[in-house]
Design a protein around this motif. Sequence first.
Motif, PDB file in Angstrom:
ATOM      1  N   PHE A 284       0.920  -1.359  -0.101  1.00 13.40           N
ATOM      2  CA  PHE A 284       0.082   0.010  -0.001  1.00 13.40           C
ATOM      3  C   PHE A 284       0.843   1.297   0.065  1.00 13.40           C
ATOM      4  O   PHE A 284       0.273   2.442  -0.159  1.00 13.40           O
ATOM      5  CB  PHE A 284      -0.977   0.070   1.270  1.00 13.40           C
ATOM      6  CG  PHE A 284      -2.075  -1.293   1.237  1.00 13.40           C
ATOM      7  CD1 PHE A 284      -3.134  -1.041   0.390  1.00 13.40           C
ATOM      8  CD2 PHE A 284      -1.740  -2.261   1.607  1.00 13.40           C
ATOM      9  CE1 PHE A 284      -4.210  -2.052   0.348  1.00 13.40           C
ATOM     10  CE2 PHE A 284      -2.785  -3.444   1.880  1.00 13.40           C
ATOM     11  CZ  PHE A 284      -4.024  -3.304   1.062  1.00 13.40           C
TER      12      PHE A 284
ATOM     13  N   THR B 216      12.033  12.177  -8.881  1.00 13.01           N
ATOM     14  CA  THR B 216      10.997  11.313  -8.399  1.00 13.01           C
ATOM     15  C   THR B 216      11.106  10.061  -8.742  1.00 13.01           C
ATOM     16  O   THR B 216      11.786   9.510  -9.553  1.00 13.01           O
ATOM     17  CB  THR B 216       9.438  11.918  -8.947  1.00 13.01           C
ATOM     18  OG1 THR B 216       9.040  11.378 -10.447  1.00 13.01           O
ATOM     19  CG2 THR B 216       9.288  13.437  -8.662  1.00 13.01           C
ATOM     20  N   LEU B 217      10.330   9.220  -8.062  1.00  9.24           N
ATOM     21  CA  LEU B 217      10.192   7.761  -8.135  1.00  9.24           C
ATOM     22  C   LEU B 217       9.609   7.387  -9.535  1.00  9.24           C
ATOM     23  O   LEU B 217       9.804   5.981 -10.101  1.00  9.24           O
ATOM     24  CB  LEU B 217       9.874   7.135  -7.021  1.00  9.24           C
ATOM     25  CG  LEU B 217      10.823   6.815  -5.649  1.00  9.24           C
ATOM     26  CD1 LEU B 217       9.712   6.423  -4.577  1.00  9.24           C
ATOM     27  CD2 LEU B 217      11.985   6.598  -5.998  1.00  9.24           C
ATOM     28  N   SER B 218       9.094   8.332 -10.189  1.00  9.20           N
ATOM     29  CA  SER B 218       8.140   7.990 -11.388  1.00  9.20           C
ATOM     30  C   SER B 218       9.104   8.073 -12.778  1.00  9.20           C
ATOM     31  O   SER B 218       9.079   9.075 -13.360  1.00  9.20           O
ATOM     32  CB  SER B 218       7.041   9.076 -11.571  1.00  9.20           C
ATOM     33  OG  SER B 218       6.220   8.508 -10.713  1.00  9.20           O
TER      34      SER B 218
ATOM     35  N   ARG C  79       5.610   8.739  -0.046  1.00 10.31           N
ATOM     36  CA  ARG C  79       4.505   9.367   0.900  1.00 10.31           C
ATOM     37  C   ARG C  79       3.962   8.159   1.772  1.00 10.31           C
ATOM     38  O   ARG C  79       2.901   8.395   2.342  1.00 10.31           O
ATOM     39  CB  ARG C  79       3.428   9.710  -0.095  1.00 10.31           C
ATOM     40  CG  ARG C  79       2.555  10.815   0.434  1.00 10.31           C
ATOM     41  CD  ARG C  79       1.481  11.486  -0.406  1.00 10.31           C
ATOM     42  NE  ARG C  79       2.142  12.006  -1.682  1.00 10.31           N
ATOM     43  CZ  ARG C  79       2.985  13.398  -1.628  1.00 10.31           C
ATOM     44  NH1 ARG C  79       2.630  14.195  -0.468  1.00 10.31           N
ATOM     45  NH2 ARG C  79       3.514  13.721  -2.619  1.00 10.31           N
TER      46      ARG C  79
ATOM     47  N   GLY D  55       4.693   4.893  -2.604  1.00 10.28           N
ATOM     48  CA  GLY D  55       5.839   5.145  -3.621  1.00 10.28           C
ATOM     49  C   GLY D  55       5.873   4.010  -4.350  1.00 10.28           C
ATOM     50  O   GLY D  55       6.334   4.080  -5.723  1.00 10.28           O
ATOM     51  N   LEU D  56       5.364   2.764  -4.412  1.00  7.51           N
ATOM     52  CA  LEU D  56       5.081   1.438  -5.126  1.00  7.51           C
ATOM     53  C   LEU D  56       3.889   1.952  -6.044  1.00  7.51           C
ATOM     54  O   LEU D  56       4.150   1.789  -7.329  1.00  7.51           O
ATOM     55  CB  LEU D  56       4.958   0.340  -4.160  1.00  7.51           C
ATOM     56  CG  LEU D  56       4.686  -0.868  -5.495  1.00  7.51           C
ATOM     57  CD1 LEU D  56       5.929  -1.157  -5.879  1.00  7.51           C
ATOM     58  CD2 LEU D  56       4.098  -1.969  -4.375  1.00  7.51           C
ATOM     59  N   GLY D  57       2.848   2.191  -5.406  1.00  7.42           N
ATOM     60  CA  GLY D  57       1.514   2.255  -6.411  1.00  7.42           C
ATOM     61  C   GLY D  57       1.464   3.539  -7.013  1.00  7.42           C
ATOM     62  O   GLY D  57       0.581   3.505  -8.091  1.00  7.42           O
ATOM     63  N   ARG D  58       2.043   4.708  -6.588  1.00  6.68           N
ATOM     64  CA  ARG D  58       2.043   6.008  -7.345  1.00  6.68           C
ATOM     65  C   ARG D  58       3.244   6.583  -7.978  1.00  6.68           C
ATOM     66  O   ARG D  58       3.208   7.517  -8.313  1.00  6.68           O
ATOM     67  CB  ARG D  58       1.352   6.816  -6.743  1.00  6.68           C
ATOM     68  CG  ARG D  58      -0.101   6.387  -6.200  1.00  6.68           C
ATOM     69  CD  ARG D  58      -0.872   6.122  -7.500  1.00  6.68           C
ATOM     70  NE  ARG D  58      -2.467   6.283  -7.083  1.00  6.68           N
ATOM     71  CZ  ARG D  58      -3.498   6.195  -7.943  1.00  6.68           C
ATOM     72  NH1 ARG D  58      -3.213   5.882  -9.055  1.00  6.68           N
ATOM     73  NH2 ARG D  58      -4.833   6.160  -7.478  1.00  6.68           N
ATOM     74  N   GLY D  59       4.494   5.682  -7.838  1.00 10.44           N
ATOM     75  CA  GLY D  59       5.645   6.407  -8.036  1.00 10.44           C
ATOM     76  C   GLY D  59       5.819   7.819  -7.164  1.00 10.44           C
ATOM     77  O   GLY D  59       6.391   8.652  -7.686  1.00 10.44           O
ATOM     78  N   ASP D  60       5.016   7.804  -5.897  1.00 10.00           N
ATOM     79  CA  ASP D  60       5.059   9.125  -5.368  1.00 10.00           C
ATOM     80  C   ASP D  60       5.839   9.174  -4.454  1.00 10.00           C
ATOM     81  O   ASP D  60       5.806   8.957  -3.180  1.00 10.00           O
ATOM     82  CB  ASP D  60       3.435   9.108  -4.579  1.00 10.00           C
ATOM     83  CG  ASP D  60       3.022  10.554  -4.272  1.00 10.00           C
ATOM     84  OD1 ASP D  60       3.903  11.693  -4.441  1.00 10.00           O
ATOM     85  OD2 ASP D  60       2.064  10.979  -3.811  1.00 10.00           O
TER      86      ASP D  60
END
Lengths: 282, 282
Positions: B28, B156-158, B101, B31-36
């Motif tokens: 959840f 960013t992680l994105s 986040r 950082g994983l689910g949204r590259g946030d």
Amino acid sequence: MNDLRAVAVWRDGAAVRVPADQPVVSAFDQGLGRGDGVFESVLVVDGGTPYLAAHLNRLAGSASLLDLADPGASAWEALLGAVRTGWPRDVEGACRLFLTRGLGEGAPPTALALLAPVPAETLRQRTEGISVVSLGIGVPAAFRATAPWLLGGAKTLSYAVNMAAQRHARSIGADDAVLTSLEGQLLEGPTSTVVWAAGGTLHTPPVETGILPGTTQARLFDRARQQGWPTAVTPGTVADLHAADGVWLLSGIRGPATVHTLDGVPRADAGLSARVRELAGR
Amino acid sequence: MNDLRAVAVWRDGAAVRVPADQPVVSAFDQGLGRGDGVFESVLVVDGGTPYLAAHLNRLAGSASLLDLADPGASAWEALLGAVRTGWPRDVEGACRLFLTRGLGEGAPPTALALLAPVPAETLRQRTEGISVVSLGIGVPAAFRATAPWLLGGAKTLSYAVNMAAQRHARSIGADDAVLTSLEGQLLEGPTSTVVWAAGGTLHTPPVETGILPGTTQARLFDRARQQGWPTAVTPGTVADLHAADGVWLLSGIRGPATVHTLDGVPRADAGLSARVRELAGR
């Protein structure tokens, strides 16, 4: 509601349920460190996933655009089955399916499913509608079709800009955003598809702009046509939305959210939202 | 070399070393689910991290652009200390610092460090140079400065598009890419800063285009000026790179990689690379 969360991972050809409050992803997973993966958000309602096929179809397309090996529908169905075990029928769930590049080139991808209740704020927006601001992304509408490295049409885990656009919208008092091209053409919401009604027709922007093909939009348009409501793929502008008989942001979890305010200006409501919601299935 | 990997996470105000082969991040985590989230890649060499301060400074800037709470230099230093414990002095390492986040708005951010040997291919490119192709991102050079939701200047992680650009480059026989604006202005590499030598001066594109401020580029330019080699921030084009006396892609781990081929055309080598490498510190 945290105790309702569920997680399952794909291991050795099987879906394995794991505790939702424990870590499941390696720090070296490229989905985390590079946002290098794809996802879908699938609505779980009345104990089922009525629109799953469209999501798995789009997930396969996203995976192909990123050169990721999709484990296939039966794997995703097994993961969904694992997280839905014990899920209460009367709680709507948002199930995220993640497919990442795992530990990198040559390593097997990471596939997992996570399920959580639909957030209360999402349910509120579904019912009460949303205030939206238009934000430019600076790319000409025709550009992404010529530049596959920009991953137009792929639903990737690299959503930092999508999240930043929504934070920016909230920081100026809105609920969500509509993204526009350099020329001001309508694209999509950060997590939704734009649809508007005008001239007796339902409109949505062309996917050739690099936007995601909307699963809820496709279902709405199919059913609308069956009932004699014409539909069209139309390059539009924010001015078209101001002039429309109705504007909605469509997404799988929130459904069609009525846009009641656009760039601070209240929109007229021609009373079409109930029919749009009914046709879209929510 | 997998047994050399190390991971540490920030928990309850302390750096905690965790087994590198075990999961450390929740499904959840945004950082994983949204590259946030944001990150830095810090070189570990000769048992130290000689350029850490510049990376922590940029990380704080990235966090600010994403409205993320940075735990601060002492936390990152503790995480680095934890992963460096037992690291062999004679193995160059790439240490990634991640700040995400966490579980979402209102939850504490996730901070972690991961350390692995510098890949052999990176060491090869540092020594032998690279073949590069230019790829457009479709955004005018001046646009991102007007649109903070596009997160220009934030690392960013994105990075899905950055990775796709490198995959595209490799698919057509190159090692890496140089990204250009809609008008053809030079921006940056997917994981590097562009520097070229022309007219007795070292040049790099302006950060006002939304590119990352390069830590290695800043160090190179500071030292070059100290030694009487003029530097300039210059809007350039791919044609400028073809005509230059030398072109390098600079990054913290790879250092300055000499561009020996650009869009399939061999570049002349004026013999400046040794001095650039010496000044940059690698």
